[in-house]
Design a protein around this motif. Structure first.
Motif, PDB file in Angstrom:
ATOM      1  N   VAL A 451       0.829  -1.212   0.000  1.00  0.00           N
ATOM      2  CA  VAL A 451       0.000   0.000   0.000  1.00  0.00           C
ATOM      3  C   VAL A 451       0.860   1.256   0.000  1.00  0.00           C
ATOM      4  N   HIS A 452       1.772   1.339   0.949  1.00  0.00           N
ATOM      5  CA  HIS A 452       2.554   2.555   1.136  1.00  0.00           C
ATOM      6  C   HIS A 452       3.779   2.571   0.234  1.00  0.00           C
ATOM      7  N   LEU A 453       4.369   3.744   0.083  1.00  0.00           N
ATOM      8  CA  LEU A 453       5.470   3.895  -0.854  1.00  0.00           C
ATOM      9  C   LEU A 453       6.817   3.539  -0.231  1.00  0.00           C
ATOM     10  N   THR A 454       7.778   3.277  -1.093  1.00  0.00           N
ATOM     11  CA  THR A 454       9.169   3.153  -0.669  1.00  0.00           C
ATOM     12  C   THR A 454       9.730   4.561  -0.494  1.00  0.00           C
ATOM     13  N   ALA A 455      10.943   4.663   0.035  1.00  0.00           N
ATOM     14  CA  ALA A 455      11.581   5.972   0.139  1.00  0.00           C
ATOM     15  C   ALA A 455      11.723   6.608  -1.239  1.00  0.00           C
ATOM     16  N   ARG A 456      12.068   5.803  -2.230  1.00  0.00           N
ATOM     17  CA  ARG A 456      12.191   6.334  -3.597  1.00  0.00           C
ATOM     18  C   ARG A 456      10.832   6.785  -4.121  1.00  0.00           C
ATOM     19  N   GLY A 457       9.797   6.060  -3.747  1.00  0.00           N
ATOM     20  CA  GLY A 457       8.451   6.465  -4.129  1.00  0.00           C
ATOM     21  C   GLY A 457       8.068   7.798  -3.510  1.00  0.00           C
ATOM     22  N   TYR A 458       8.431   7.996  -2.239  1.00  0.00           N
ATOM     23  CA  TYR A 458       8.133   9.275  -1.581  1.00  0.00           C
ATOM     24  C   TYR A 458       8.942  10.415  -2.197  1.00  0.00           C
ATOM     25  N   ALA A 459      10.162  10.114  -2.654  1.00  0.00           N
ATOM     26  CA  ALA A 459      10.960  11.139  -3.323  1.00  0.00           C
ATOM     27  C   ALA A 459      10.300  11.552  -4.636  1.00  0.00           C
ATOM     28  N   LEU A 460       9.770  10.568  -5.363  1.00  0.00           N
ATOM     29  CA  LEU A 460       9.036  10.882  -6.590  1.00  0.00           C
ATOM     30  C   LEU A 460       7.815  11.733  -6.272  1.00  0.00           C
ATOM     31  N   MET A 461       7.124  11.388  -5.204  1.00  0.00           N
ATOM     32  CA  MET A 461       5.951  12.148  -4.765  1.00  0.00           C
ATOM     33  C   MET A 461       6.332  13.595  -4.474  1.00  0.00           C
ATOM     34  N   ALA A 462       7.451  13.795  -3.789  1.00  0.00           N
ATOM     35  CA  ALA A 462       7.923  15.149  -3.488  1.00  0.00           C
ATOM     36  C   ALA A 462       8.185  15.922  -4.772  1.00  0.00           C
ATOM     37  N   ASN A 463       8.819  15.281  -5.740  1.00  0.00           N
ATOM     38  CA  ASN A 463       9.114  15.956  -7.003  1.00  0.00           C
ATOM     39  C   ASN A 463       7.850  16.337  -7.762  1.00  0.00           C
ATOM     40  N   LYS A 464       6.843  15.484  -7.720  1.00  0.00           N
ATOM     41  CA  LYS A 464       5.585  15.802  -8.394  1.00  0.00           C
ATOM     42  C   LYS A 464       4.922  17.020  -7.731  1.00  0.00           C
ATOM     43  N   ILE A 465       5.051  17.119  -6.424  1.00  0.00           N
ATOM     44  CA  ILE A 465       4.510  18.286  -5.716  1.00  0.00           C
ATOM     45  C   ILE A 465       5.270  19.544  -6.115  1.00  0.00           C
ATOM     46  N   LEU A 466       6.584  19.449  -6.173  1.00  0.00           N
ATOM     47  CA  LEU A 466       7.399  20.603  -6.565  1.00  0.00           C
ATOM     48  C   LEU A 466       7.059  21.045  -7.985  1.00  0.00           C
ATOM     49  N   ALA A 467       6.765  20.103  -8.855  1.00  0.00           N
ATOM     50  CA  ALA A 467       6.426  20.443 -10.238  1.00  0.00           C
ATOM     51  C   ALA A 467       5.122  21.232 -10.324  1.00  0.00           C
ATOM     52  N   VAL A 468       4.106  20.824  -9.555  1.00  0.00           N
ATOM     53  CA  VAL A 468       2.846  21.570  -9.615  1.00  0.00           C
ATOM     54  C   VAL A 468       2.985  22.923  -8.930  1.00  0.00           C
ATOM     55  N   MET A 469       3.892  23.021  -7.956  1.00  0.00           N
ATOM     56  CA  MET A 469       4.161  24.331  -7.347  1.00  0.00           C
ATOM     57  C   MET A 469       4.762  25.282  -8.381  1.00  0.00           C
ATOM     58  N   ASP A 470       5.675  24.775  -9.183  1.00  0.00           N
ATOM     59  CA  ASP A 470       6.251  25.599 -10.249  1.00  0.00           C
ATOM     60  C   ASP A 470       5.172  26.078 -11.207  1.00  0.00           C
ATOM     61  N   ALA A 471       4.293  25.169 -11.581  1.00  0.00           N
ATOM     62  CA  ALA A 471       3.253  25.508 -12.553  1.00  0.00           C
ATOM     63  C   ALA A 471       2.224  26.482 -11.987  1.00  0.00           C
ATOM     64  N   GLU A 472       1.903  26.332 -10.712  1.00  0.00           N
ATOM     65  CA  GLU A 472       0.837  27.151 -10.113  1.00  0.00           C
ATOM     66  C   GLU A 472       1.353  28.443  -9.506  1.00  0.00           C
ATOM     67  N   PHE A 473       2.508  28.394  -8.873  1.00  0.00           N
ATOM     68  CA  PHE A 473       2.978  29.550  -8.105  1.00  0.00           C
ATOM     69  C   PHE A 473       4.189  30.253  -8.720  1.00  0.00           C
ATOM     70  N   GLY A 474       4.718  29.726  -9.823  1.00  0.00           N
ATOM     71  CA  GLY A 474       5.807  30.410 -10.501  1.00  0.00           C
ATOM     72  C   GLY A 474       7.189  30.189  -9.909  1.00  0.00           C
ATOM     73  N   SER A 475       7.359  29.179  -9.069  1.00  0.00           N
ATOM     74  CA  SER A 475       8.690  28.842  -8.559  1.00  0.00           C
ATOM     75  C   SER A 475       9.451  28.065  -9.636  1.00  0.00           C
ATOM     76  N   ASN A 476      10.679  27.691  -9.355  1.00  0.00           N
ATOM     77  CA  ASN A 476      11.468  26.981 -10.372  1.00  0.00           C
ATOM     78  C   ASN A 476      12.234  25.787  -9.819  1.00  0.00           C
ATOM     79  N   PHE A 477      11.614  25.040  -8.921  1.00  0.00           N
ATOM     80  CA  PHE A 477      12.275  23.880  -8.324  1.00  0.00           C
ATOM     81  C   PHE A 477      12.707  22.874  -9.394  1.00  0.00           C
ATOM     82  N   THR A 478      11.911  22.711 -10.440  1.00  0.00           N
ATOM     83  CA  THR A 478      12.207  21.696 -11.451  1.00  0.00           C
ATOM     84  C   THR A 478      13.414  22.055 -12.311  1.00  0.00           C
TER      85      THR A 478
END
Length: 499
Positions: A451-478
């Motif tokens: 059910v739950h993610l691996t550490a690598r899975g959580y890292a991917l999850m973090a990156n997906k969040i950073l990507a939508v932050m860039d798209a919505e708020f104009g940051s540049n994490f990606t």
């Protein structure tokens, strides 16, 4: 011969000329990527608070433990935000919980070479040792949507009565505190709100659909632990949480709810896992002869159709891939004829991962005619029928409609589509040099509990969040140097030696 003579002279002249050439060429300089500075575009991370359930906490391999918490997606995000982030760390890397010295949660899983196994170690984290320091991670494993606003959900006295959550009891500011209230006490300037709604259907799925679909019941105090939450109840809670979190101008990211039946816990065990020889198959078929004959009688009385007769008829062969026998409450009730609701499983059924260690075992040791899933049909708790899968999907779709609507109406909210991400991962999702899938053990995305993610899975999850932050708020994490988590920095399993 003439041509060869001139070719030889040409080669000789080149060799002589080469003596006058400087062969010490300057090394070609290595191309260095230009540094890209992080631009947060005014986002305020001075008080980042994460709110959610087990994913937010970093739950992995059926437990919460220090290493997993350090690799939680909120902690990864905080490292990219450059902000202080306090987590309610467990005492060890064993996982599990004690309450008054009695174990109430099991230690973590590890891979024993053939599959998931429980770590043979005793937990040391005592629930009653309440953490009073400031907390930023309000990931509460097991929490359903309405629990986040429920007074008393962190009551220590309520834990042994199963009226409160031990993970929240470790950090609750008081016996009457709410998760949302304690999170707001940290005055968040930025937040993530994830998995709200996940446990509202997950408990039902993990119970094999043995709970109740409470759609139409607006009183969650009457719900069982394995019930599906009414979508109106969910909508009211989610709206309250977003309104509260953004009231002072805080911005944040919310996640929708994936189709949890795509997780490895429900896709690993198949319906046709029973090996039988000809003699045993004939014996078992003889035991079901009366049942099959009763189906024909029911058909003659007009109680069931020919299609249902075919669906319910049980037949085993000399094969390695016989389908298990299950109880199915959605079949026509033939109790008036003394017939139970039995049929063999199909590819449309889903079986919970816990069934892997139960299906095919003998109810009476040494008696091959008492095999679970053969002579003894599997009870509701082991299988999610198509009707139960439909109930999960309907509720999930309703929750996601609410989430999408609220997110689109609030400029302070960015929405990350975890439902689409998990669907992509079913076929393989790229993460740096890796391709992650939802397969158990080998996929790299889903941990050993399915059910739950691996550490690598959580890292991917973090990156997906950073990507939508860039798209919505104009940051540049990606695009910023070091702005994203690197797949190779995060493991997909933890050693059993890690304690």
């Amino acid at each position: 011969m003439k041509n060869f003579k001139y070719i030889g002279l040409f080669v000789l002249s080149l060799s002589i000329a080469s003596c006058d050439v400087n062969n010490d060429l300057d090394a070609i300089p290595e191309e260095v990527a230009a540094e890209v500075a992080l631009n947060t575009n005014g986002l305020d991370f001075s008080s980042y608070v994460s709110i959610g359930a087990s994913f937010t906490a970093g739950f992995t391999d059926n437990a919460l433990f220090i290493a997993a918490q350090e690799n939680s997606f909120p902690n990864i995000l905080a490292s990219k935000f450059g902000t202080t982030f306090n987590q309610p760390l467990m005492n060890d890397n064993i996982g599990g919980l004690l309450y008054g010295g009695t174990q109430i949660q099991a230690s973590r899983f590890y891979f024993d070479g053939s599959g998931p196994a429980t770590l043979p170690a005793t937990p040391t984290t005592e629930t009653t040792n309440v953490i009073t320091s400031s907390i930023n991670n309000y990931g509460i494993p097991g929490a359903k949507s309405f629990h986040f606003v429920a007074s008393g959900y962190g009551s220590l006295q309520g834990v042994p009565l199963q009226l409160a959550n031990p993970y929240f009891a470790r950090i609750a500011s008081s016996a009457s505190a709410t998760v949302l209230g304690d999170a707001m006490a940290q005055a968040p300037t930025f937040f993530t709100l994830s998995e709200i709604g996940g446990n509202d259907v997950l408990g039902y799925a993990l119970s094999g659909g043995s709970g109740v679909d409470q759609t139409g019941n607006y009183d969650p105090s009457t719900y069982g632990t394995s019930d599906i939450t009414d979508p109106v109840v969910f909508a009211n809670v989610f709206n309250t949480m977003i309104a509260t979190l953004t009231a002072n101008g805080a911005k944040g990211v919310v996640a929708n709810v994936p189709y949890i039946t795509n997780l490895a816990n429900f896709t690993t065990v198949t319906h046709n896992v029973i090996p039988l020889d000809a003699t045993t198959a004939a014996t078992v078929n003889g035991a079901y002869a009366a049942y099959n004959g009763g189906l024909q009688l029911a058909f003659s009385y007009g109680l069931i159709s020919a299609d249902e007769v075919a669906k319910r008829t049980i037949n085993f062969t000399a094969s390695e891939t016989n389908a298990v026998v299950i109880e199915d409450e959605y079949l026509t009730d033939l109790s008036s004829l003394g017939l139970p609701n039995y049929r063999q499983g199909t590819a449309d059924d889903l079986f919970v991962l816990a069934g892997a260690s139960f299906i095919g075992t003998e109810a009476v040791a040494g008696n091959p005619l008492t095999v679970n899933g053969v002579a003894i049909p599997l009870a509701d708790q082991w299988v999610i029928t198509p009707e139960e899968q439909a109930a999960i999907k309907t509720a999930t779709d309703a929750y996601n409609t609410t989430i999408a609507g609220i997110a689109s109406a609030n400029p302070n909210i960015a929405l990350v589509d975890f439902k689409a991400i998990l669907e992509e991962a079913s076929n393989g999702i790229a993460f740096d040099d890796y391709t992650l899938t939802t397969s158990l053990v080998t996929g790299g995305l889903i941990s050993l509990d399915g059910v739950h993610l691996t550490a690598r899975g959580y890292a991917l999850m973090a990156n997906k969040i950073l990507a939508v932050m860039d798209a919505e708020f104009g940051s540049n994490f990606t695009s910023a140097t070091g702005g994203l988590a690197v797949a190779g920095d995060y493991p997909t399993n933890y050693s059993p030696e890690l304690r």
